[in-house]
Design a protein around this motif. Structure first.
Motif, PDB file in Angstrom:
ATOM      1  N   ASP A  55       5.345   4.050   3.387  1.00  0.00           N
ATOM      2  CA  ASP A  55       3.689   3.694   3.138  1.00  0.00           C
ATOM      3  C   ASP A  55       3.077   2.918   2.005  1.00  0.00           C
ATOM      4  O   ASP A  55       1.868   3.425   1.980  1.00  0.00           O
ATOM      5  CB  ASP A  55       3.020   4.527   4.352  1.00  0.00           C
ATOM      6  CG  ASP A  55       1.984   3.727   4.967  1.00  0.00           C
ATOM      7  OD1 ASP A  55       2.333   2.503   5.350  1.00  0.00           O
ATOM      8  OD2 ASP A  55       0.956   4.477   5.357  1.00  0.00           O
ATOM      9  N   VAL A  56       3.884   2.747   0.903  1.00  0.00           N
ATOM     10  CA  VAL A  56       2.186   2.182  -0.127  1.00  0.00           C
ATOM     11  C   VAL A  56       3.210   0.416  -0.842  1.00  0.00           C
ATOM     12  O   VAL A  56       4.562   1.128  -1.396  1.00  0.00           O
ATOM     13  CB  VAL A  56       2.371   3.357  -1.754  1.00  0.00           C
ATOM     14  CG1 VAL A  56       2.811   3.214  -2.592  1.00  0.00           C
ATOM     15  CG2 VAL A  56       1.920   4.314  -1.048  1.00  0.00           C
ATOM     16  N   GLU A  57       2.749   0.278  -1.004  1.00  0.00           N
ATOM     17  CA  GLU A  57       3.140  -0.981  -1.548  1.00  0.00           C
ATOM     18  C   GLU A  57       3.272  -1.198  -2.814  1.00  0.00           C
ATOM     19  O   GLU A  57       2.388  -0.348  -4.078  1.00  0.00           O
ATOM     20  CB  GLU A  57       2.211  -2.174  -1.545  1.00  0.00           C
ATOM     21  CG  GLU A  57       1.679  -2.670   0.020  1.00  0.00           C
ATOM     22  CD  GLU A  57       0.827  -3.884   0.610  1.00  0.00           C
ATOM     23  OE1 GLU A  57      -0.043  -3.962  -0.693  1.00  0.00           O
ATOM     24  OE2 GLU A  57       0.491  -4.271   1.808  1.00  0.00           O
ATOM     25  N   SER A 100      -7.060   2.875  -4.617  1.00  0.00           N
ATOM     26  CA  SER A 100      -6.492   1.629  -4.177  1.00  0.00           C
ATOM     27  C   SER A 100      -5.918   1.333  -2.698  1.00  0.00           C
ATOM     28  O   SER A 100      -5.385   0.946  -2.755  1.00  0.00           O
ATOM     29  CB  SER A 100      -4.973   1.422  -4.968  1.00  0.00           C
ATOM     30  OG  SER A 100      -4.103   2.306  -5.008  1.00  0.00           O
ATOM     31  N   GLY A 101      -6.715   1.861  -1.849  1.00  0.00           N
ATOM     32  CA  GLY A 101      -5.714   1.621  -0.427  1.00  0.00           C
ATOM     33  C   GLY A 101      -7.667   1.941   0.648  1.00  0.00           C
ATOM     34  O   GLY A 101      -7.908   2.817   0.112  1.00  0.00           O
ATOM     35  N   LEU A 151      -2.631   1.015   0.752  1.00  0.00           N
ATOM     36  CA  LEU A 151      -2.199   1.550   0.099  1.00  0.00           C
ATOM     37  C   LEU A 151      -1.417   1.615  -1.119  1.00  0.00           C
ATOM     38  O   LEU A 151      -0.766   0.276   0.243  1.00  0.00           O
ATOM     39  CB  LEU A 151      -2.058   3.127  -0.683  1.00  0.00           C
ATOM     40  CG  LEU A 151      -3.333   4.341  -0.461  1.00  0.00           C
ATOM     41  CD1 LEU A 151      -4.055   4.026   1.043  1.00  0.00           C
ATOM     42  CD2 LEU A 151      -3.015   5.554  -0.461  1.00  0.00           C
ATOM     43  N   LYS A 152      -1.798   0.399  -2.350  1.00  0.00           N
ATOM     44  CA  LYS A 152      -1.132   0.142  -3.377  1.00  0.00           C
ATOM     45  C   LYS A 152      -1.408   0.209  -4.587  1.00  0.00           C
ATOM     46  O   LYS A 152      -1.884   0.984  -5.198  1.00  0.00           O
ATOM     47  CB  LYS A 152      -1.673  -1.048  -3.877  1.00  0.00           C
ATOM     48  CG  LYS A 152      -0.657  -2.074  -4.529  1.00  0.00           C
ATOM     49  CD  LYS A 152      -0.766  -3.625  -4.584  1.00  0.00           C
ATOM     50  CE  LYS A 152      -0.388  -4.389  -4.948  1.00  0.00           C
ATOM     51  NZ  LYS A 152      -0.549  -5.753  -5.374  1.00  0.00           N
ATOM     52  N   ASP A 153       0.333   1.330  -5.154  1.00  0.00           N
ATOM     53  CA  ASP A 153       0.503   1.427  -6.250  1.00  0.00           C
ATOM     54  C   ASP A 153       0.539   0.563  -7.391  1.00  0.00           C
ATOM     55  O   ASP A 153       1.011  -0.483  -7.373  1.00  0.00           O
ATOM     56  CB  ASP A 153       1.729   1.745  -6.106  1.00  0.00           C
ATOM     57  CG  ASP A 153       2.652   2.618  -7.917  1.00  0.00           C
ATOM     58  OD1 ASP A 153       1.199   2.703  -8.103  1.00  0.00           O
ATOM     59  OD2 ASP A 153       3.243   3.411  -7.747  1.00  0.00           O
ATOM     60  N   ARG A 154      -1.342   0.497  -8.000  1.00  0.00           N
ATOM     61  CA  ARG A 154      -1.837  -0.227  -9.547  1.00  0.00           C
ATOM     62  C   ARG A 154      -1.457   1.268 -10.598  1.00  0.00           C
ATOM     63  O   ARG A 154      -1.941   0.806 -11.861  1.00  0.00           O
ATOM     64  CB  ARG A 154      -2.662  -0.629  -9.239  1.00  0.00           C
ATOM     65  CG  ARG A 154      -3.504  -1.028  -7.788  1.00  0.00           C
ATOM     66  CD  ARG A 154      -4.137  -2.143  -7.793  1.00  0.00           C
ATOM     67  NE  ARG A 154      -4.126  -3.391  -7.334  1.00  0.00           N
ATOM     68  CZ  ARG A 154      -4.380  -4.126  -6.882  1.00  0.00           C
ATOM     69  NH1 ARG A 154      -2.746  -4.713  -8.229  1.00  0.00           N
ATOM     70  NH2 ARG A 154      -4.290  -4.995  -5.824  1.00  0.00           N
TER      71      ARG A 154
END
Length: 246
Positions: free
Chosen positions: A172-174, A201-202, A232-235
């Motif tokens: 569930d994290v991009e 981030s989301g 949510l996006k992993d940055r």
């Protein structure tokens, strides 16, 4: 609520301008990491692979460009270069990817770069050895003795060392090029004056355990700040770096 003039935030250079503006509106100066083309596409700009802040020192990967090193030093950051170079395959690219906070360094310490270990020991941090090489990716310090993680082994080790832990399942994290990213890469604890913020981030409402995570962050005394719309996006998070004190 205002960011400290004594610190900057390092972010993935591919972070959209709209997200950077949100962060800068809090009073911070944002400095971009570099894109390292020899890494996987999805993580080649992630700050938590390139840097590890320890107190008021910043451990930088030894391949950092002279231009970026001068830029950081120009902002008053004391930089120490890693002993080893980042490299693929795993675990060569995660030698700086330790989760640091609450007086502890959490990582698979047999792969942690020697310069980072030396600085952590010098500053009196507890070394919590776990099997997770993606220490910072998977696990974020929230403050006040609290961590959030996807990794059950890390959660167990932190609990044994007296920390309070929020754990959610992987997924569930991009993250571009991967089935999913890590929760730690979506969360960044920063100090803005006397306020402790957790940049997200989301939209937490779109995360599988978003309501619970929001409450956990608030229960630690921090303020969740969503800097991006959507999932949510992993940055690779953003890293707060403090200027050297004279």
């Amino acid at each position: 609520m205002a960011g400290s003039e004594e610190s900057i935030l390092i972010a993935d250079p591919r972070t959209p301008d709209c997200e950077v503006r949100v962060i800068e509106s809090l009073g911070f100066k944002v400095v971009a990491a570099e894109c390292l083309d020899f890494l996987y596409e999805g993580v080649k700009g992630h700050p938590d692979l390139q840097f590890a802040p320890v107190g008021d020192r910043l451990i930088c990967h030894r391949g950092i460009s002279k231009v970026k090193l001068r830029e950081l030093q120009g902002h008053g950051v004391e930089c120490v270069q890693s002993l080893s170079a980042l490299a693929l395959p795993y675990p060569g690219h995660v030698i700086l990817n330790a989760s640091i906070g609450g007086g502890a360094l959490v990582h698979r310490t047999d792969i942690t770069d020697g310069a980072l270990l030396e600085e952590a020991i010098r500053q009196g941090l507890r070394l919590i050895d776990v099997r997770q090489g993606y220490g910072r990716c998977s696990t974020s310090y929230i403050g006040d003795g609290c961590f959030a993680t996807n990794d059950r082994g890390v959660a167990a080790a932190l609990s044994e060392n007296g920390f309070r832990v929020f754990i959610s399942p992987y997924g569930d994290v991009e993250l571009e090029g991967f089935d999913y990213g890590f929760l730690g890469g979506c969360l960044s604890m920063v100090m803005a004056g006397t306020d402790r913020l957790v940049l997200v981030s989301g939209n937490l409402n779109e995360y599988v355990m978003g309501r619970e995570l929001r409450e956990f962050i608030k229960s630690s005394g921090a303020i969740p700040v969503e800097v991006r719309k959507g999932r949510l996006k992993d940055r690779g998070s953003v890293l707060q770096v403090f200027k050297k004190r004279n």
